[in-house]
Design a protein around this motif. Structure first.
Motif, short mmCIF file in Angstrom:
data_model
loop_
_atom_site.label_atom_id
_atom_site.label_comp_id
_atom_site.label_asym_id
_atom_site.label_seq_id
_atom_site.Cartn_x
_atom_site.Cartn_y
_atom_site.Cartn_z
N ALA A 94 -14.17 -11.77 0.00
CA ALA A 94 -13.64 -11.88 1.23
C ALA A 94 -13.67 -13.52 1.60
O ALA A 94 -14.84 -13.87 1.38
CB ALA A 94 -14.16 -10.91 2.19
N GLY A 95 -12.88 -14.13 2.20
CA GLY A 95 -12.91 -15.41 2.57
C GLY A 95 -12.48 -16.39 1.32
O GLY A 95 -12.38 -17.40 1.73
N GLY A 96 -12.22 -15.89 0.57
CA GLY A 96 -11.84 -16.72 -0.77
C GLY A 96 -10.27 -16.86 -0.88
O GLY A 96 -9.61 -16.42 -0.07
N SER A 97 -9.67 -17.53 -2.04
CA SER A 97 -8.26 -17.90 -2.14
C SER A 97 -7.92 -17.58 -3.37
O SER A 97 -8.79 -17.33 -4.43
CB SER A 97 -7.94 -19.16 -1.96
OG SER A 97 -8.45 -19.81 -0.59
N LEU A 128 -8.91 -14.79 2.41
CA LEU A 128 -8.53 -13.50 2.18
C LEU A 128 -9.35 -12.41 2.77
O LEU A 128 -10.79 -12.67 2.76
CB LEU A 128 -8.54 -13.34 0.74
CG LEU A 128 -7.13 -13.64 -0.18
CD1 LEU A 128 -7.53 -13.96 -1.38
CD2 LEU A 128 -5.93 -12.93 0.20
N LYS A 129 -8.89 -11.31 3.23
CA LYS A 129 -9.63 -10.08 3.74
C LYS A 129 -9.47 -8.74 2.87
O LYS A 129 -8.47 -8.81 2.14
CB LYS A 129 -8.86 -9.90 5.12
CG LYS A 129 -8.92 -10.90 5.87
CD LYS A 129 -8.37 -10.75 7.37
CE LYS A 129 -8.13 -11.91 8.15
NZ LYS A 129 -7.34 -11.44 9.62
N PRO A 130 -10.34 -7.91 2.89
CA PRO A 130 -10.37 -6.58 2.08
C PRO A 130 -8.95 -5.88 2.67
O PRO A 130 -8.47 -5.42 1.40
CB PRO A 130 -11.52 -5.95 2.57
CG PRO A 130 -12.59 -7.14 3.01
CD PRO A 130 -11.71 -8.02 3.73
N GLU A 131 -8.25 -6.05 3.48
CA GLU A 131 -7.20 -5.48 4.05
C GLU A 131 -5.95 -6.14 3.03
O GLU A 131 -4.91 -5.41 3.27
CB GLU A 131 -6.87 -5.46 5.40
CG GLU A 131 -6.80 -6.60 6.13
CD GLU A 131 -8.47 -6.77 6.72
OE1 GLU A 131 -9.40 -6.41 6.02
OE2 GLU A 131 -8.48 -7.19 7.83
N ASP A 132 -6.20 -7.24 2.52
CA ASP A 132 -5.15 -7.82 1.47
C ASP A 132 -5.09 -7.35 0.25
O ASP A 132 -3.96 -7.46 -0.30
CB ASP A 132 -5.23 -9.40 1.69
CG ASP A 132 -5.30 -10.21 2.92
OD1 ASP A 132 -6.14 -11.03 3.25
OD2 ASP A 132 -4.37 -9.82 3.73
N THR A 133 -6.05 -6.31 0.10
CA THR A 133 -6.01 -5.74 -1.33
C THR A 133 -4.63 -5.09 -1.62
O THR A 133 -4.47 -4.17 -0.67
CB THR A 133 -7.09 -4.77 -1.54
OG1 THR A 133 -8.54 -5.79 -1.50
CG2 THR A 133 -7.37 -4.02 -2.78
N ALA A 134 -4.04 -5.10 -2.31
CA ALA A 134 -2.55 -4.35 -2.82
C ALA A 134 -2.05 -5.14 -4.20
O ALA A 134 -2.63 -5.95 -4.76
CB ALA A 134 -1.61 -4.82 -1.76
N VAL A 179 -9.58 -7.76 -2.99
CA VAL A 179 -10.64 -8.48 -1.97
C VAL A 179 -11.63 -7.72 -1.65
O VAL A 179 -11.63 -6.83 -1.15
CB VAL A 179 -9.85 -8.99 -0.99
CG1 VAL A 179 -10.78 -9.98 -0.26
CG2 VAL A 179 -8.35 -9.67 -1.08
N SER A 180 -12.91 -7.93 -2.27
CA SER A 180 -14.10 -7.40 -1.95
C SER A 180 -14.85 -7.91 -0.95
O SER A 180 -14.88 -9.00 -0.30
CB SER A 180 -15.12 -7.57 -3.25
OG SER A 180 -15.48 -8.71 -3.21
N SER A 181 -15.34 -6.97 -0.12
CA SER A 181 -16.27 -7.37 1.14
C SER A 181 -17.62 -7.60 1.07
O SER A 181 -18.06 -7.50 -0.27
CB SER A 181 -16.16 -5.98 2.13
OG SER A 181 -16.74 -5.02 1.36
#
Length: 125
Positions: free
Chosen positions: A14-17, A86-92, A123-125
């Protein structure tokens, strides 16, 4: 034969790109609109961003505004999705899509005729 080759997915904290790429072949771009959609587990496919090839107008869903940027490279015939913060909720699974004629509703999946096979973003938290 139209092909959409996607790349750039992966695992990030999380927070990455990450930057996704989509290189369509076998079609003309002049009136094309290209877009990214995503589908999380047990959820419906949703739009992320779109870009008109000729004019470069861009469109985003509210959840990614200010974090994601869609661009296109004429020389490489490639569309990119730069994803920051990036946020964990962007995982898809992220899908590239192309419409070869003008479309009015650029964030509506039914407007697009050609789809890539998808690339996983986690995206991991």
């Amino acid at each position: 034969q139209v092909q959409l080759v996607e790349s750039g997915g992966g695992l990030v904290q999380a927070g990455g790109s990450l930057r996704l790429s989509c290189a369509p072949s076998g079609l003309t771009f002049r009136r094309s609109t290209m877009a990214w959609f995503r589908q999380a587990p047990e959820k419906e496919r949703e739009p992320v961003a779109a870009i008109r090839w000729s004019g470069g107008d861009t469109y985003y869903v509210d959840s990614v505004k200010g974090r994601f940027t869609i661009t296109r490279d004429f020389a490489k015939n490639t569309v990119y999705l730069q994803m920051n913060t990036l946020k964990p909720e962007d995982t898809a699974v992220y899908y590239c899509a192309v419409a070869t004629s003008f479309v009015a509703r650029v964030l509506a999946s039914y407007e697009y005729s050609y789809w890539g096979q998808g690339t996983q973003v986690t995206v991991s938290s």
